[in-house]
Design a protein around this motif. Sequence first.
Motif, PDB file in Angstrom:
ATOM      1  N   LEU A   1     -17.857 -49.974  34.259  1.00  0.00           N
ATOM      2  CA  LEU A   1     -16.959 -51.102  33.985  1.00  0.00           C
ATOM      3  C   LEU A   1     -17.747 -52.391  33.825  1.00  0.00           C
ATOM      4  CD1 LEU A   1     -13.979 -50.512  36.442  1.00  0.00           C
ATOM      5  CD2 LEU A   1     -13.917 -50.438  33.950  1.00  0.00           C
TER       6      LEU A   1
ATOM      7  N   LYS B   1     -19.443 -52.652  30.450  1.00  0.00           N
ATOM      8  CA  LYS B   1     -18.473 -53.046  29.423  1.00  0.00           C
ATOM      9  C   LYS B   1     -18.194 -54.544  29.486  1.00  0.00           C
ATOM     10  CE  LYS B   1     -16.034 -48.656  29.207  1.00  0.00           C
ATOM     11  NZ  LYS B   1     -14.772 -47.968  29.518  1.00  0.00           N
ATOM     12  N   TYR B   2     -18.034 -55.084  30.692  1.00  0.00           N
ATOM     13  CA  TYR B   2     -17.781 -56.516  30.857  1.00  0.00           C
ATOM     14  C   TYR B   2     -18.950 -57.333  30.308  1.00  0.00           C
ATOM     15  CZ  TYR B   2     -17.777 -61.128  32.855  1.00  0.00           C
ATOM     16  OH  TYR B   2     -17.862 -62.488  33.001  1.00  0.00           O
TER      17      TYR B   2
ATOM     18  N   VAL C   1      -5.425 -48.263  31.790  1.00  0.00           N
ATOM     19  CA  VAL C   1      -6.876 -48.332  31.738  1.00  0.00           C
ATOM     20  C   VAL C   1      -7.393 -49.262  32.831  1.00  0.00           C
ATOM     21  CG1 VAL C   1      -8.829 -48.983  30.306  1.00  0.00           C
ATOM     22  CG2 VAL C   1      -6.848 -47.890  29.267  1.00  0.00           C
ATOM     23  N   GLU C   2      -8.407 -48.802  33.541  1.00  0.00           N
ATOM     24  CA  GLU C   2      -9.056 -49.613  34.561  1.00  0.00           C
ATOM     25  C   GLU C   2      -9.779 -50.772  33.888  1.00  0.00           C
ATOM     26  OE1 GLU C   2     -11.288 -48.394  38.608  1.00  0.00           O
ATOM     27  OE2 GLU C   2     -12.097 -47.519  36.798  1.00  0.00           O
ATOM     28  N   LYS C   3      -9.681 -51.968  34.482  1.00  0.00           N
ATOM     29  CA  LYS C   3     -10.278 -53.153  33.860  1.00  0.00           C
ATOM     30  C   LYS C   3     -10.912 -54.060  34.909  1.00  0.00           C
ATOM     31  CE  LYS C   3      -9.123 -57.149  31.020  1.00  0.00           C
ATOM     32  NZ  LYS C   3      -8.034 -57.952  30.466  1.00  0.00           N
ATOM     33  N   LEU C   4     -12.134 -54.488  34.632  1.00  0.00           N
ATOM     34  CA  LEU C   4     -12.851 -55.441  35.468  1.00  0.00           C
ATOM     35  C   LEU C   4     -12.449 -56.851  35.045  1.00  0.00           C
ATOM     36  CD1 LEU C   4     -15.024 -54.871  37.640  1.00  0.00           C
ATOM     37  CD2 LEU C   4     -16.745 -55.337  35.920  1.00  0.00           C
ATOM     38  N   VAL C   5     -12.035 -57.683  36.014  1.00  0.00           N
ATOM     39  CA  VAL C   5     -11.577 -59.039  35.725  1.00  0.00           C
ATOM     40  C   VAL C   5     -12.470 -60.030  36.486  1.00  0.00           C
ATOM     41  CG1 VAL C   5      -9.638 -60.647  35.891  1.00  0.00           C
ATOM     42  CG2 VAL C   5      -9.203 -58.223  35.470  1.00  0.00           C
TER      43      VAL C   5
ATOM     44  N   VAL D   1     -10.489 -55.562  40.202  1.00  0.00           N
ATOM     45  CA  VAL D   1     -10.311 -54.432  39.290  1.00  0.00           C
ATOM     46  C   VAL D   1      -8.822 -54.139  39.159  1.00  0.00           C
ATOM     47  CG1 VAL D   1     -10.899 -52.034  38.808  1.00  0.00           C
ATOM     48  CG2 VAL D   1     -12.544 -53.491  40.008  1.00  0.00           C
ATOM     49  N   ASP D   2      -8.315 -54.260  37.952  1.00  0.00           N
ATOM     50  CA  ASP D   2      -6.935 -53.901  37.650  1.00  0.00           C
ATOM     51  C   ASP D   2      -6.848 -52.404  37.393  1.00  0.00           C
ATOM     52  OD1 ASP D   2      -6.201 -56.561  37.831  1.00  0.00           O
ATOM     53  OD2 ASP D   2      -6.058 -56.866  35.658  1.00  0.00           O
ATOM     54  N   ASN D   3      -5.747 -51.794  37.807  1.00  0.00           N
ATOM     55  CA  ASN D   3      -5.530 -50.354  37.624  1.00  0.00           C
ATOM     56  C   ASN D   3      -6.696 -49.546  38.191  1.00  0.00           C
ATOM     57  OD1 ASN D   3      -3.097 -50.834  36.160  1.00  0.00           O
ATOM     58  ND2 ASN D   3      -4.382 -51.391  34.415  1.00  0.00           N
ATOM     59  N   SER D   4      -7.063 -49.872  39.408  1.00  0.00           N
ATOM     60  CA  SER D   4      -8.263 -49.343  40.047  1.00  0.00           C
ATOM     61  C   SER D   4      -8.204 -47.842  40.324  1.00  0.00           C
ATOM     62  CB  SER D   4      -8.477 -50.082  41.371  1.00  0.00           C
ATOM     63  OG  SER D   4      -9.464 -49.451  42.147  1.00  0.00           O
TER      64      SER D   4
END
Length: 133
Positions: A69, A72-73, A2-6, A86-89
């Motif tokens: 994203l 959601k953050y 899953v793509e994730k904003l960090v 972005v992880d798993n971009s």
Amino acid sequence: MVEKLVKWEPIVNLANKYSIEYVSDDFDEFKVLLCEVSSNKKMWMRFESAIGSYRRINKCFQESNSYKLYEKYEAASGAEWTFFTVDNSSYIQWLSEESYAWSDYRSFIHFSIVASDSILDIAVGLNPTFELI
């Protein structure tokens, strides 16, 4: 995956929100002039070599993956912020699929600058430097 904003805090004492005033893409440098929304203080974000790719999306296109994203953050954290990785971009994945000769995409970092006016996605292999002006 899953793509994730960090959330990314590249330097201390950053404001929560910036606007993008200027983007320059030269052969040997990519730079962005950012302006703090609350005080109009400015700073340069510089990548001192060529970058892999970038895209700038006006926030009126709120259906973009980057904006979704960010929503959601913001919902999870309860706060606005400008600087992310972005992880798993999906952006880097798309670049790898479109660029047959580009074999080193896994070493790239996806930086997402969620400014007050637009979103700037940058795929690059090194961290930027910052200069307050």
